[in-house]
Design an enzyme around this catalytic site. Structure first.
Site, PDB file in Angstrom:
ATOM      1  N   ASP A  16     -86.180 -53.744  20.867  1.00 61.57           N
ATOM      2  CA  ASP A  16     -84.782 -54.078  21.154  1.00 61.57           C
ATOM      3  C   ASP A  16     -83.819 -53.406  20.172  1.00 61.57           C
ATOM      4  O   ASP A  16     -82.983 -54.069  19.545  1.00 61.57           O
ATOM      5  CB  ASP A  16     -84.575 -55.597  21.113  1.00 61.57           C
ATOM      6  CG  ASP A  16     -85.583 -56.349  21.952  1.00 61.57           C
ATOM      7  OD1 ASP A  16     -85.982 -55.825  23.005  1.00 61.57           O
ATOM      8  OD2 ASP A  16     -85.985 -57.463  21.548  1.00 61.57           O
ATOM      9  N   GLU A 189     -82.072 -57.362  32.432  1.00 61.62           N
ATOM     10  CA  GLU A 189     -81.731 -57.831  31.085  1.00 61.62           C
ATOM     11  C   GLU A 189     -81.209 -56.662  30.249  1.00 61.62           C
ATOM     12  O   GLU A 189     -81.058 -55.544  30.735  1.00 61.62           O
ATOM     13  CB  GLU A 189     -82.958 -58.456  30.420  1.00 61.62           C
ATOM     14  CG  GLU A 189     -84.110 -57.474  30.179  1.00 61.62           C
ATOM     15  CD  GLU A 189     -85.304 -58.104  29.493  1.00 61.62           C
ATOM     16  OE1 GLU A 189     -85.437 -59.335  29.517  1.00 61.62           O
ATOM     17  OE2 GLU A 189     -86.131 -57.341  28.932  1.00 61.62           O
ATOM     18  N   HIS A 254     -84.493 -51.442  26.950  1.00 63.42           N
ATOM     19  CA  HIS A 254     -83.659 -52.195  26.002  1.00 63.42           C
ATOM     20  C   HIS A 254     -82.990 -51.249  25.005  1.00 63.42           C
ATOM     21  O   HIS A 254     -83.334 -51.190  23.827  1.00 63.42           O
ATOM     22  CB  HIS A 254     -84.458 -53.256  25.260  1.00 63.42           C
ATOM     23  CG  HIS A 254     -83.567 -54.353  24.766  1.00 63.42           C
ATOM     24  ND1 HIS A 254     -83.660 -55.638  25.218  1.00 63.42           N
ATOM     25  CD2 HIS A 254     -82.545 -54.328  23.882  1.00 63.42           C
ATOM     26  CE1 HIS A 254     -82.719 -56.383  24.620  1.00 63.42           C
ATOM     27  NE2 HIS A 254     -82.029 -55.597  23.815  1.00 63.42           N
ATOM     28  N   ARG A 283     -94.142 -52.014  20.772  1.00 61.90           N
ATOM     29  CA  ARG A 283     -92.822 -51.432  21.038  1.00 61.90           C
ATOM     30  C   ARG A 283     -92.274 -50.758  19.783  1.00 61.90           C
ATOM     31  O   ARG A 283     -92.267 -51.333  18.700  1.00 61.90           O
ATOM     32  CB  ARG A 283     -91.860 -52.522  21.515  1.00 61.90           C
ATOM     33  CG  ARG A 283     -92.138 -53.009  22.929  1.00 61.90           C
ATOM     34  CD  ARG A 283     -91.202 -54.126  23.327  1.00 61.90           C
ATOM     35  NE  ARG A 283     -91.427 -55.339  22.555  1.00 61.90           N
ATOM     36  CZ  ARG A 283     -90.702 -56.438  22.653  1.00 61.90           C
ATOM     37  NH1 ARG A 283     -89.678 -56.477  23.499  1.00 61.90           N
ATOM     38  NH2 ARG A 283     -90.984 -57.503  21.935  1.00 61.90           N
TER      39      ARG A 283
END
Length: 316
Positions: A16, A189, A254, A283
């Protein structure tokens, strides 16, 4: 003179990722789960070696004591704000809220971060972001308003101030296509605004983060339109940035956007997983330059392999 290069990932782990450029400095945040960390650097590729400071840790108990996710730092009306997702660690998605911290200092590494509470959204949710348009501020987030039909959808509202909404939440996008429903849940999202010329591009992440097919979708609107009217937004029927099996880059999403130090280049900052079905824990933060098509829309290309030597942003 030989051009300087770097290789992805920029930060590993690094889920993120969010980068905000203010004057000659870059500020970076990513999910750290138990705290909020802020990086500061004079260059985009220098973020991993830049200064890092923990600016906030959660209370031991309370509605924002756990699952600290997806922080974003913004500057609004001359002050700094951090938006982050949290809950009490006991409940699930229906207990998630987006909280706000404020700092009045000129540099967010100075001053004191003050809790302003949580955004008064109509639905539980996560991944809050803000943008300014025609002198007004707007809030966009991923809300859980339609269990069990889908996991999350994008809602937008006008803001009275950086921590309070003054209008109803308007549904802007919900999962409709198969590529938005991969991994066992239908999800929209991670919204982020990208502006250029007379166009607004609301880029978002679709499907589950643990799916190889986690990807970026995009909504497009004219800058002259009413952004709170869902009919103003045209949704791309296909992903605008998705996995590359050839490059061994999966689940790219993201993201955030930022310009090079000299302001001549546009860069996308995103997380990706370097192996198929690698899972959330792998990630990592990656960055790469992107261009623009003749019709004025962004061309993100495909995720570059970790073996690629990438020329550093212009001005570094």
């Amino acid at each position: 003179m030989k051009e300087r290069t770097f290789k992805n990932p920029l930060l590993n782990p690094g889920a993120d990722p969010w980068v905000y450029k203010d004057k000659s400095k870059y500020y970076f945040m990513c999910t750290r789960r138990k705290r909020l960390d802020l990086w500061r650097s004079k260059s985009l590729t220098g973020i991993p070696d830049g200064e890092c400071k923990t600016i906030w840790t959660p209370p031991r108990e309370g509605i924002n004591s756990d699952n600290i996710w997806a922080p974003e730092i913004h500057k609004a009306n001359g002050k700094w704000y951090v938006y982050y997702t949290a809950n009490d660690g006991k409940g699930g998605d229906k207990t998630r809220k987006i909280f706000v911290l404020e700092n009045k200092a000129e540099d967010p590494f100075d001053g004191k971060w003050i809790e302003k509470g949580y955004i008064n959204t109509e639905h539980p949710g996560l991944d809050g972001t803000i943008f300014e348009h025609k002198g007004k501020w707007y809030f966009v987030y991923a809300g859980y308003g339609y269990f069990p039909d889908y996991g999350s959808a994008l809602y937008m509202a006008e803001m009275e101030n950086p921590w309070t909404l003054s209008s109803s939440d308007i549904l802007i996008s919900k999962p409709e296509y198969d590529w938005e429903k991969q991994g066992g849940m239908a999800i929209n999202e991670g919204p982020v605004m990208l502006k250029r010329g007379n166009m607004l591009f609301l880029v978002y992440s679709a499907s589950t983060t643990w799916s190889d097919d986690y990807s970026l979708g995009m909504l497009t609107a004219s800058a002259d339109s009413d952004v709170l009217n869902s009919r103003s937004w045209l949704k791309s029927p296909v992903p605008v940035f998705s996995k590359s099996v050839k490059n061994k880059m999966f689940a790219p999403g993201h993201n955030s956007f930022v310009q090079s130090p000299d302001g001549t280049e546009d860069w996308i900052v995103y997380h990706a997983i370097p192996q198929s079905e690698g899972g959330n824990e792998l990630r990592m933060t990656c960055i790469q330059k992107f261009g623009w098509r003749s019709d004025g829309t962004p061309d993100f290309g495909m995720p570059l392999p970790t073996s690629a030597s990438i020329i550093v942003p212009s001005g570094e």
